[in-house]
Scaffold this motif. Sequence first.
Motif, PDB file in Angstrom:
ATOM      1  N   GLU A 137      14.983 -28.826  59.879  1.00 51.00           N
ATOM      2  CA  GLU A 137      15.300 -30.237  59.600  1.00 51.00           C
ATOM      3  C   GLU A 137      14.128 -30.919  58.898  1.00 51.00           C
ATOM      4  N   THR A 138      12.924 -30.661  59.361  1.00 47.98           N
ATOM      5  CA  THR A 138      11.727 -31.226  58.741  1.00 47.98           C
ATOM      6  C   THR A 138      11.496 -30.613  57.361  1.00 47.98           C
ATOM      7  N   ALA A 139      11.694 -29.307  57.240  1.00 53.45           N
ATOM      8  CA  ALA A 139      11.461 -28.603  55.982  1.00 53.45           C
ATOM      9  C   ALA A 139      12.415 -29.033  54.880  1.00 53.45           C
ATOM     10  N   LEU A 140      13.570 -29.522  55.242  1.00 57.53           N
ATOM     11  CA  LEU A 140      14.573 -29.951  54.268  1.00 57.53           C
ATOM     12  C   LEU A 140      14.005 -30.929  53.248  1.00 57.53           C
ATOM     13  N   ALA A 141      13.065 -31.751  53.656  1.00 58.56           N
ATOM     14  CA  ALA A 141      12.449 -32.724  52.745  1.00 58.56           C
ATOM     15  C   ALA A 141      11.718 -32.047  51.592  1.00 58.56           C
ATOM     16  N   GLY A 142      11.324 -30.796  51.764  1.00 61.82           N
ATOM     17  CA  GLY A 142      10.616 -30.073  50.715  1.00 61.82           C
ATOM     18  C   GLY A 142      11.426 -29.871  49.450  1.00 61.82           C
ATOM     19  N   LEU A 143      12.745 -29.960  49.541  1.00 67.08           N
ATOM     20  CA  LEU A 143      13.585 -29.817  48.351  1.00 67.08           C
ATOM     21  C   LEU A 143      13.456 -31.001  47.405  1.00 67.08           C
ATOM     22  N   ASP A 144      12.945 -32.115  47.908  1.00 67.02           N
ATOM     23  CA  ASP A 144      12.829 -33.329  47.095  1.00 67.02           C
ATOM     24  C   ASP A 144      11.382 -33.763  46.902  1.00 67.02           C
ATOM     25  N   ASP A 145      10.456 -32.802  46.885  1.00 62.30           N
ATOM     26  CA  ASP A 145       9.046 -33.150  46.719  1.00 62.30           C
ATOM     27  C   ASP A 145       8.778 -33.874  45.398  1.00 62.30           C
ATOM     28  N   PHE A 146       9.520 -33.528  44.352  1.00 59.82           N
ATOM     29  CA  PHE A 146       9.311 -34.138  43.037  1.00 59.82           C
ATOM     30  C   PHE A 146      10.649 -34.649  42.507  1.00 59.82           C
ATOM     31  N   THR A 147      10.613 -35.719  41.741  1.00 57.61           N
ATOM     32  CA  THR A 147      11.849 -36.308  41.218  1.00 57.61           C
ATOM     33  C   THR A 147      12.099 -35.952  39.760  1.00 57.61           C
ATOM     34  N   VAL A 148      11.076 -35.592  39.020  1.00 55.83           N
ATOM     35  CA  VAL A 148      11.212 -35.263  37.602  1.00 55.83           C
ATOM     36  C   VAL A 148      10.550 -33.919  37.349  1.00 55.83           C
ATOM     37  N   THR A 149      11.230 -33.078  36.586  1.00 58.42           N
ATOM     38  CA  THR A 149      10.657 -31.799  36.184  1.00 58.42           C
ATOM     39  C   THR A 149      10.575 -31.759  34.671  1.00 58.42           C
ATOM     40  N   TYR A 150       9.512 -31.185  34.158  1.00 58.31           N
ATOM     41  CA  TYR A 150       9.305 -31.142  32.715  1.00 58.31           C
ATOM     42  C   TYR A 150       9.865 -29.883  32.080  1.00 58.31           C
ATOM     43  N   GLN A 151       9.597 -28.740  32.691  1.00 56.60           N
ATOM     44  CA  GLN A 151       9.968 -27.473  32.087  1.00 56.60           C
ATOM     45  C   GLN A 151      11.382 -27.048  32.486  1.00 56.60           C
ATOM     46  N   ALA A 152      11.930 -26.132  31.688  1.00 57.97           N
ATOM     47  CA  ALA A 152      13.224 -25.540  31.993  1.00 57.97           C
ATOM     48  C   ALA A 152      13.061 -24.542  33.136  1.00 57.97           C
ATOM     49  N   ALA A 153      14.121 -24.374  33.921  1.00 51.47           N
ATOM     50  CA  ALA A 153      14.111 -23.411  35.027  1.00 51.47           C
ATOM     51  C   ALA A 153      15.552 -23.045  35.349  1.00 51.47           C
ATOM     52  N   ALA A 154      15.741 -22.217  36.357  1.00 51.18           N
ATOM     53  CA  ALA A 154      17.088 -21.773  36.722  1.00 51.18           C
ATOM     54  C   ALA A 154      17.973 -22.943  37.149  1.00 51.18           C
ATOM     55  N   ASP A 155      17.399 -23.945  37.796  1.00 57.09           N
ATOM     56  CA  ASP A 155      18.210 -25.071  38.257  1.00 57.09           C
ATOM     57  C   ASP A 155      18.387 -26.160  37.191  1.00 57.09           C
ATOM     58  N   PRO A 157      18.300 -25.860  32.971  1.00 53.42           N
ATOM     59  CA  PRO A 157      17.966 -25.025  31.813  1.00 53.42           C
ATOM     60  C   PRO A 157      17.356 -25.774  30.625  1.00 53.42           C
ATOM     61  N   GLN A 158      17.373 -27.092  30.640  1.00 54.81           N
ATOM     62  CA  GLN A 158      16.791 -27.839  29.524  1.00 54.81           C
ATOM     63  C   GLN A 158      15.505 -28.533  29.955  1.00 54.81           C
ATOM     64  N   PRO A 159      14.457 -28.449  29.111  1.00 52.88           N
ATOM     65  CA  PRO A 159      13.238 -29.182  29.426  1.00 52.88           C
ATOM     66  C   PRO A 159      13.460 -30.689  29.291  1.00 52.88           C
ATOM     67  N   LEU A 160      12.540 -31.464  29.832  1.00 50.82           N
ATOM     68  CA  LEU A 160      12.686 -32.915  29.862  1.00 50.82           C
ATOM     69  C   LEU A 160      12.875 -33.518  28.477  1.00 50.82           C
ATOM     70  N   PHE A 161      12.123 -33.074  27.479  1.00 49.41           N
ATOM     71  CA  PHE A 161      12.257 -33.684  26.160  1.00 49.41           C
ATOM     72  C   PHE A 161      13.655 -33.482  25.585  1.00 49.41           C
ATOM     73  N   ARG A 162      14.304 -32.359  25.863  1.00 50.16           N
ATOM     74  CA  ARG A 162      15.683 -32.138  25.396  1.00 50.16           C
ATOM     75  C   ARG A 162      16.667 -33.040  26.156  1.00 50.16           C
ATOM     76  N   ARG A 163      16.440 -33.215  27.460  1.00 50.22           N
ATOM     77  CA  ARG A 163      17.314 -34.088  28.242  1.00 50.22           C
ATOM     78  C   ARG A 163      17.182 -35.538  27.775  1.00 50.22           C
ATOM     79  N   ARG A 164      15.986 -35.950  27.384  1.00 49.90           N
ATOM     80  CA  ARG A 164      15.788 -37.315  26.909  1.00 49.90           C
ATOM     81  C   ARG A 164      16.409 -37.542  25.536  1.00 49.90           C
ATOM     82  N   LEU A 165      16.482 -36.510  24.713  1.00 52.53           N
ATOM     83  CA  LEU A 165      17.100 -36.648  23.391  1.00 52.53           C
ATOM     84  C   LEU A 165      18.617 -36.764  23.497  1.00 52.53           C
TER      85      LEU A 165
END
Length: 166
Positions: A137-155, A157-165
């Motif tokens: 229950e406490t560890a669940l918060a770890g999924l939301d440690d950050f609100t913005v990601t810059y690079q592409a990843a499995a979750d 697939p588009q980096p931030l600059f592409r999402r902003r365009l």
Amino acid sequence: MQRIIKGRQVVNDNWHLLPKETAFEDVPNSDSVIVPANLWLEHGHALTLRDGGLGVWLDSDEEPESIADALEHFQVIAINFPAFTDGRGFSYARLLRERFGYKGELRAIGDVLQDQLFFMQRCGFDAYAIRADRDPETALAGLDDFTVTYQAAADQPQPLFRRRLA
């Protein structure tokens, strides 16, 4: 019954993780089991004939290529993190999702801590068996440690600059 994080909530785990030294004769026929990769490689066909659900788990020294041809048989693939400092499982998750196209549940097991969850999610994990001495229950918060990601990843697939365009 162990409780795991799955679907961004804590749930009871209905799967039985079988130890690495499990013999084929000891695999229950009707339970949902996650078998070690070595057992799958030796008895794969017979395991698919069971009545229960089937999953497989990879240790950190067993590469996903060894099971890549059989992914359609697994409802769950678990990847073991034997130590907090062993990061091979992150790469294995990305390979399973991105190269091999695995769509089922991808679960982190072993020495899994809250600090890793956000990054595991980025690599494609969607279920987490938190270390036994920690509270899921406490560890669940770890999924939301950050609100913005810059690079592409499995979750994402588009980096931030592409999402902003877009």
